[in-house]
Design an enzyme around this catalytic site. Sequence first.
Site, short mmCIF file in Angstrom:
data_model
loop_
_atom_site.label_atom_id
_atom_site.label_comp_id
_atom_site.label_asym_id
_atom_site.label_seq_id
_atom_site.Cartn_x
_atom_site.Cartn_y
_atom_site.Cartn_z
N THR A 126 0.85 -1.19 0.00
CA THR A 126 0.00 0.00 0.00
C THR A 126 0.89 1.25 0.00
O THR A 126 2.01 1.23 0.52
CB THR A 126 -0.96 0.02 1.21
OG1 THR A 126 -0.20 0.18 2.41
CG2 THR A 126 -1.81 -1.24 1.27
N SER A 139 2.41 2.82 -2.60
CA SER A 139 3.67 2.54 -3.30
C SER A 139 3.88 3.42 -4.53
O SER A 139 4.65 3.07 -5.41
CB SER A 139 3.78 1.06 -3.64
OG SER A 139 2.56 0.53 -4.09
N SER A 186 5.16 6.39 -4.20
CA SER A 186 6.39 7.15 -3.94
C SER A 186 7.06 6.63 -2.68
O SER A 186 6.54 5.74 -1.99
CB SER A 186 6.09 8.65 -3.82
OG SER A 186 5.55 8.93 -2.54
N GLY A 187 8.23 7.21 -2.39
CA GLY A 187 8.91 6.98 -1.11
C GLY A 187 9.25 5.53 -0.82
O GLY A 187 9.65 4.76 -1.69
N ILE A 188 9.10 5.18 0.46
CA ILE A 188 9.50 3.85 0.94
C ILE A 188 8.69 2.75 0.25
O ILE A 188 9.23 1.72 -0.16
CB ILE A 188 9.34 3.80 2.48
CG1 ILE A 188 10.37 4.72 3.15
CG2 ILE A 188 9.47 2.38 3.01
CD1 ILE A 188 10.20 4.91 4.65
N GLY A 189 7.39 2.96 0.10
CA GLY A 189 6.53 1.97 -0.52
C GLY A 189 6.95 1.69 -1.96
O GLY A 189 6.96 0.54 -2.42
N SER A 229 7.65 3.02 12.56
CA SER A 229 8.60 4.13 12.55
C SER A 229 9.39 4.14 13.86
O SER A 229 8.94 3.57 14.86
CB SER A 229 7.82 5.45 12.45
OG SER A 229 8.66 6.55 12.70
N TYR A 263 0.76 11.21 15.21
CA TYR A 263 1.48 10.30 14.31
C TYR A 263 2.18 9.20 15.13
O TYR A 263 2.06 8.01 14.83
CB TYR A 263 2.50 11.10 13.49
CG TYR A 263 3.43 10.25 12.65
CD1 TYR A 263 2.98 9.62 11.49
CD2 TYR A 263 4.77 10.08 13.02
CE1 TYR A 263 3.84 8.85 10.72
CE2 TYR A 263 5.63 9.31 12.26
CZ TYR A 263 5.17 8.69 11.12
OH TYR A 263 6.03 7.92 10.36
N1 LIG Z 1 10.12 8.83 5.45
C1 LIG Z 1 10.42 8.64 6.72
O1 LIG Z 1 11.32 9.28 7.30
C2 LIG Z 1 9.70 7.59 7.51
C3 LIG Z 1 10.24 7.20 8.74
C4 LIG Z 1 9.60 6.24 9.47
C5 LIG Z 1 8.45 5.65 9.00
N2 LIG Z 1 7.93 6.05 7.80
C6 LIG Z 1 6.68 5.40 7.35
O2 LIG Z 1 6.86 4.89 6.05
C7 LIG Z 1 5.62 4.95 5.33
C8 LIG Z 1 5.85 5.67 3.99
O3 LIG Z 1 6.37 6.95 4.25
P1 LIG Z 1 7.04 7.83 3.10
O4 LIG Z 1 7.93 8.80 3.75
O5 LIG Z 1 7.53 6.96 2.02
O6 LIG Z 1 5.74 8.64 2.62
P2 LIG Z 1 5.44 9.50 1.30
O7 LIG Z 1 6.69 9.76 0.53
O8 LIG Z 1 4.60 10.63 1.76
O9 LIG Z 1 4.55 8.47 0.48
C9 LIG Z 1 3.35 8.04 1.04
C10 LIG Z 1 2.71 7.04 0.12
O10 LIG Z 1 1.47 6.63 0.71
C11 LIG Z 1 0.42 6.86 -0.23
N3 LIG Z 1 -0.79 7.13 0.53
C12 LIG Z 1 -1.00 8.09 1.47
N4 LIG Z 1 -2.24 7.99 1.97
C13 LIG Z 1 -2.82 6.95 1.32
C14 LIG Z 1 -4.09 6.35 1.39
N5 LIG Z 1 -5.03 6.81 2.23
N6 LIG Z 1 -4.39 5.32 0.57
C15 LIG Z 1 -3.44 4.84 -0.28
N7 LIG Z 1 -2.21 5.35 -0.38
C16 LIG Z 1 -1.92 6.40 0.41
C17 LIG Z 1 0.90 7.96 -1.15
O11 LIG Z 1 0.32 7.82 -2.40
P3 LIG Z 1 -0.57 8.96 -3.16
O12 LIG Z 1 -0.14 10.29 -2.62
O13 LIG Z 1 -0.24 8.73 -4.59
O14 LIG Z 1 -1.98 8.59 -2.80
C18 LIG Z 1 2.40 7.61 -1.23
O15 LIG Z 1 2.61 6.59 -2.18
C19 LIG Z 1 4.62 5.67 6.24
O16 LIG Z 1 3.82 4.72 6.89
C20 LIG Z 1 5.52 6.39 7.24
O17 LIG Z 1 4.88 6.54 8.49
C21 LIG Z 1 8.52 7.02 7.03
#
Ligand SMILES: NC(=O)c1ccc[n+]([C@@H]2O[C@H](COP(=O)([O-])OP(=O)(O)OC[C@H]3O[C@@H](n4cnc5c(N)ncnc54)[C@H](OP(=O)(O)O)[C@@H]3O)[C@@H](O)[C@H]2O)c1
Length: 273
Positions: free
Chosen positions: A22, A24, A26-29, A150, A163
Site C-alpha cells: 500500500t 507505493s 512514492s517513497g519507501i513503498g 517508525s 502520528y
Molecule cells: N520517510 C520517513 O522518514 C519515515 C520514517 C519512518 C516511517 N515512515 C513510514 O513509512 C511509510 C511511507 O512513508 P514515506 O515517507 O515513504 O511517505 P510519502 O513519501 O509521503 O509516500 C506516502 C505514500 O502513501 C500513499 N498514501 C498516502 N495515503 C494513502 C491512502 N489513504 N491510501 C493509499 N495510499 C496512500 C501515497 O500515495 P498517493 O499520494 O499517490 O496517494 C504515497 O505513495 C509511512 O507509513 C511512514 O509513516 C517514514
Amino acid sequence: MTGEPVDSDMHIDLTGRTALVTGSTSGIGHAIATSFAGAGARVVVNGRDETRTREAAARIRDETGNPEVHPVAADVGTEEGAEKIISAEPDVDILVNNAGIFAPQPVFEIPDAEWRRFFEVNVLSGVRLARHHTPRMAGRGWGRVIFISSDSAVMPPTEMVHYGMTKTAQVAVSRGMAQSVKGTGVTVNSVLPGPTLTPGVEQFITSLVGDDIPFAEAERRFIAESRPTSLLGRLIRPEEVANLVLYVSSEYASATTGAALRADGGVIPTLIP
Ligand SMILES: NC(=O)c1ccc[n+]([C@@H]2O[C@H](COP(=O)([O-])OP(=O)(O)OC[C@H]3O[C@@H](n4cnc5c(N)ncnc54)[C@H](OP(=O)(O)O)[C@@H]3O)[C@@H](O)[C@H]2O)c1
C-alpha cells in the site's frame, strides 16, 4: 511451502508470490514494490490517485523488466477503499501496510477529527487488509504481513504526537496478529524505519529548516539538530528500508515473527525497541 527453514545462500527469489504494497506510488513503498518486482514477485502497486498509481506501476515495470506489476488505485484509509483493493486482489502472499501520513501539529491543538484521520489512515488501513488476508495466508500455510511503523513508535515526536500514537499502535497490532497465527507458516512483523529521504520528508525538512539553503545542508542540519541520536549521520535512503522488508518477506526470514525490526540508522538509542 510451509514456512520450513531454508539453507542460507541468500538469493532472494519471490517468483510465484503476489505482493501488495500500500502507498507505493512514492517513497519507501515505491522502493519496496520495486525490490519485490526485481525479485520476481507479481506486485500490486497502490496509491489514492488513478494516474499516479498507473504511472508508478509503469515505472517499476520499466526499471525491473518485470511485466507483472499491477496498479490498484484505492484510498486504504477508508472502508470502501479497503473493499476495492480486496476485491481486485483477494489473495496475496505478502502484504506490506506502508501507506501512511504525517504532518506536524502541536498536540494540544489537534482536533478529534484529525486524531481519527491519522488512526484510520495509519492503523485501520492495515488492520482491515490484514484481517482479510492473514487468515487466508494461514489457510495456505505461508504468508508475510509487514506493518511499516517508525522510530516514532518508541520515541514519540513532540511535533506530531498523533502520528507517534499510530506508529506505536502498529507495533502492538502486528505483535498481536503474529500471536494469533502461530505455527501456521505466516509471519507478522513491524519494520521501524528511521528518518528516510522521501518526497514527504524532503518537504517536512524544508518546512522546518527553510528552503534558502541547498538540501544537502538542510539534511545535515536536520540530522544534527533534530535527530542527534542517529548513528548513520544522514537520512536513510528508501532502498535501505526496502532491503530489510525484502528479507523479511522472503523464505529466509521464517524464524522472524512478532518482531519490531529496525532500519533506523541507530536513531533509537535503547538496546531493545
Ligand atoms: N520517510 C520517513 O522518514 C519515515 C520514517 C519512518 C516511517 N515512515 C513510514 O513509512 C511509510 C511511507 O512513508 P514515506 O515517507 O515513504 O511517505 P510519502 O513519501 O509521503 O509516500 C506516502 C505514500 O502513501 C500513499 N498514501 C498516502 N495515503 C494513502 C491512502 N489513504 N491510501 C493509499 N495510499 C496512500 C501515497 O500515495 P498517493 O499520494 O499517490 O496517494 C504515497 O505513495 C509511512 O507509513 C511512514 O509513516 C517514514
